[in-house]
Write a protein that holds these residues in place. Structure first.
Motif, short mmCIF file in Angstrom:
data_model
loop_
_atom_site.label_atom_id
_atom_site.label_comp_id
_atom_site.label_asym_id
_atom_site.label_seq_id
_atom_site.Cartn_x
_atom_site.Cartn_y
_atom_site.Cartn_z
N ASP A 116 37.50 -6.59 34.37
CA ASP A 116 38.79 -7.01 33.84
C ASP A 116 38.90 -8.53 33.79
N GLY A 117 37.75 -9.17 33.54
CA GLY A 117 37.71 -10.62 33.45
C GLY A 117 36.88 -11.06 32.25
N TYR A 118 35.72 -11.67 32.54
CA TYR A 118 34.91 -12.24 31.48
C TYR A 118 33.42 -12.07 31.76
N VAL A 119 32.64 -12.07 30.69
CA VAL A 119 31.22 -12.34 30.75
C VAL A 119 31.03 -13.80 30.36
N LYS A 120 30.31 -14.54 31.19
CA LYS A 120 30.13 -15.97 30.93
C LYS A 120 28.66 -16.37 31.02
N LEU A 121 28.30 -17.40 30.29
CA LEU A 121 26.94 -17.94 30.30
C LEU A 121 27.02 -19.44 30.52
N TYR A 122 26.12 -19.94 31.38
CA TYR A 122 26.00 -21.38 31.64
C TYR A 122 24.54 -21.79 31.46
N VAL A 123 24.31 -22.95 30.86
CA VAL A 123 22.98 -23.54 30.73
C VAL A 123 23.03 -24.95 31.28
N ASN A 124 22.15 -25.23 32.24
CA ASN A 124 22.11 -26.54 32.91
C ASN A 124 23.49 -26.96 33.40
N GLY A 125 24.19 -26.03 34.03
CA GLY A 125 25.47 -26.32 34.66
C GLY A 125 26.66 -26.37 33.74
N SER A 126 26.43 -26.26 32.42
CA SER A 126 27.53 -26.37 31.46
C SER A 126 27.88 -25.00 30.89
N PRO A 127 29.18 -24.69 30.74
CA PRO A 127 29.58 -23.41 30.16
C PRO A 127 29.24 -23.34 28.68
N ILE A 128 28.65 -22.21 28.28
CA ILE A 128 28.28 -21.99 26.88
C ILE A 128 29.33 -21.15 26.17
N GLY A 129 29.86 -20.16 26.86
CA GLY A 129 30.87 -19.30 26.24
C GLY A 129 31.34 -18.24 27.20
N SER A 130 32.46 -17.60 26.86
CA SER A 130 32.98 -16.50 27.66
C SER A 130 33.53 -15.43 26.72
N THR A 131 33.39 -14.19 27.14
CA THR A 131 33.87 -13.04 26.37
C THR A 131 34.69 -12.15 27.29
N ALA A 132 35.90 -11.84 26.89
CA ALA A 132 36.76 -10.97 27.70
C ALA A 132 36.17 -9.57 27.79
N VAL A 133 36.32 -8.96 28.96
CA VAL A 133 35.79 -7.61 29.18
C VAL A 133 36.90 -6.71 29.71
N SER A 134 36.74 -5.42 29.50
CA SER A 134 37.75 -4.44 29.89
C SER A 134 37.71 -4.16 31.38
N ASP A 135 38.69 -3.36 31.82
CA ASP A 135 38.79 -2.98 33.22
C ASP A 135 37.84 -1.82 33.50
N LEU A 136 36.53 -2.11 33.35
CA LEU A 136 35.49 -1.11 33.55
C LEU A 136 34.35 -1.71 34.36
N ASP A 137 33.70 -0.88 35.16
CA ASP A 137 32.53 -1.32 35.89
C ASP A 137 31.33 -1.46 34.96
N LEU A 138 30.26 -2.09 35.46
CA LEU A 138 28.99 -2.08 34.76
C LEU A 138 28.42 -0.67 34.74
N GLN A 139 27.59 -0.40 33.75
CA GLN A 139 26.90 0.89 33.70
C GLN A 139 25.77 0.87 34.74
N ILE A 140 25.85 1.75 35.73
CA ILE A 140 24.82 1.78 36.77
C ILE A 140 24.18 3.16 36.91
N THR A 141 24.53 4.09 36.02
CA THR A 141 23.89 5.42 36.05
C THR A 141 23.24 5.69 34.71
N ASP A 142 22.51 6.81 34.65
CA ASP A 142 21.84 7.18 33.41
C ASP A 142 22.78 7.88 32.43
N SER A 143 24.07 7.94 32.76
CA SER A 143 25.07 8.49 31.86
C SER A 143 25.79 7.36 31.13
#
Length: 250
Positions: A116-143
């Motif tokens: 329920d926050g963001y996916v973010k990427l940083y290169v050499n300490g600087s923010p590259i971008g952020s994408t809002a994500v839903s209130d869901l966990d990461l996929q951790i099963t084979d389903s």
């Protein structure tokens, strides 16, 4: 005198021997651990590595937990760094840099995710971008639906996962780490440390996340076929198919 003592303390806390990395040939060599617990990172994670990409071969994976459960992958897509996650409802989210790092020397890459926050990427300490994500966990099963299947374990350096040996990395990897928390921008700046690797087991300034390390591979062995986990979780990596130590470091 007090100022001098404080300065000495800071210097001591960041002193760090960094003499070796691991070299990968972009064919099929990698470092793997099949028992890494993905359940510990399902709602929040940060992934970091120093990378030196020699040649772009398509999708060059630096750190991967992507197989039947496409949990996350930190990789270069045609030479451009990307952090990609998949939600438990089978929806993928990612951020990708616009500049290629192929042949550009060492780069420090960090990807973060928070439910329920963001996916973010940083290169050499600087923010590259952020994408809002839903209130869901990461996929951790084979389903692909609501993590209702069998829990997947494992993480790899240099390929998708130790269970899916695809998209090999061509170059060097160093000081890879995974936390069960979202590093903020100030913490990322501290661990980038102006281009000098630092000890992630020691809190320093705005970096106070050492207790959240779930895997940390310094690659300082320079002998044998294993890399120890410097976190408290004993996630030893095994060098496979010719992965080799190298004195090339940031």
């Amino acid at each position: 005198l007090k100022l001098s003592l404080a300065s000495t303390k800071v210097a001591s806390s960041t002193a760090f021997a960094d003499d070796y990395s691991v070299s990968l040939d972009g064919a099929n060599d990698y470092l793997g651990n099949t028992s890494f617990d993905r359940d510990a990172i399902k709602s929040e994670v940060s992934v970091a590595a120093w990378v030196k990409l020699e040649a772009a071969t398509g999708n060059d994976v630096a750190v991967g937990a992507q197989d039947d459960a496409s949990t996350f992958v930190l990789r270069a897509v045609s030479g451009k760094m990307e952090f990609r996650i998949k939600h438990s409802n089978n929806a993928a989210r990612f951020n990708r840099d616009t500049s290629s790092i192929t042949g550009a020397g060492w780069k420090h890459i960090v990807g973060t995710f928070k439910r329920d926050g963001y996916v973010k990427l940083y290169v050499n300490g600087s923010p590259i971008g952020s994408t809002a994500v839903s209130d869901l966990d990461l996929q951790i099963t084979d389903s692909d639906t609501d993590n209702s299947g069998t829990l997947q374990t494992g993480v790899a350096l240099g390929v998708n996962s130790p269970n899916s040996i695809n998209n090999p990395f061509d170059g060097n990897l160093n000081d890879a780490a995974i936390w069960s928390t979202e590093l903020d921008a100030d913490a990322v700046s501290v661990i980038y440390n102006s281009g000098v690797p630092t000890d992630l087991t020691v809190d320093s300034g705005d970096y106070d996340n050492s207790a959240s390390l779930v895997g940390y591979w310094k690659m300082e062995e320079n002998t044998g076929t294993t890399v120890v986990d410097s976190s408290s979780n004993s996630n030893t990596m095994t060098l496979t198919n010719g992965a080799a130590f190298s004195s090339d470091t940031p």
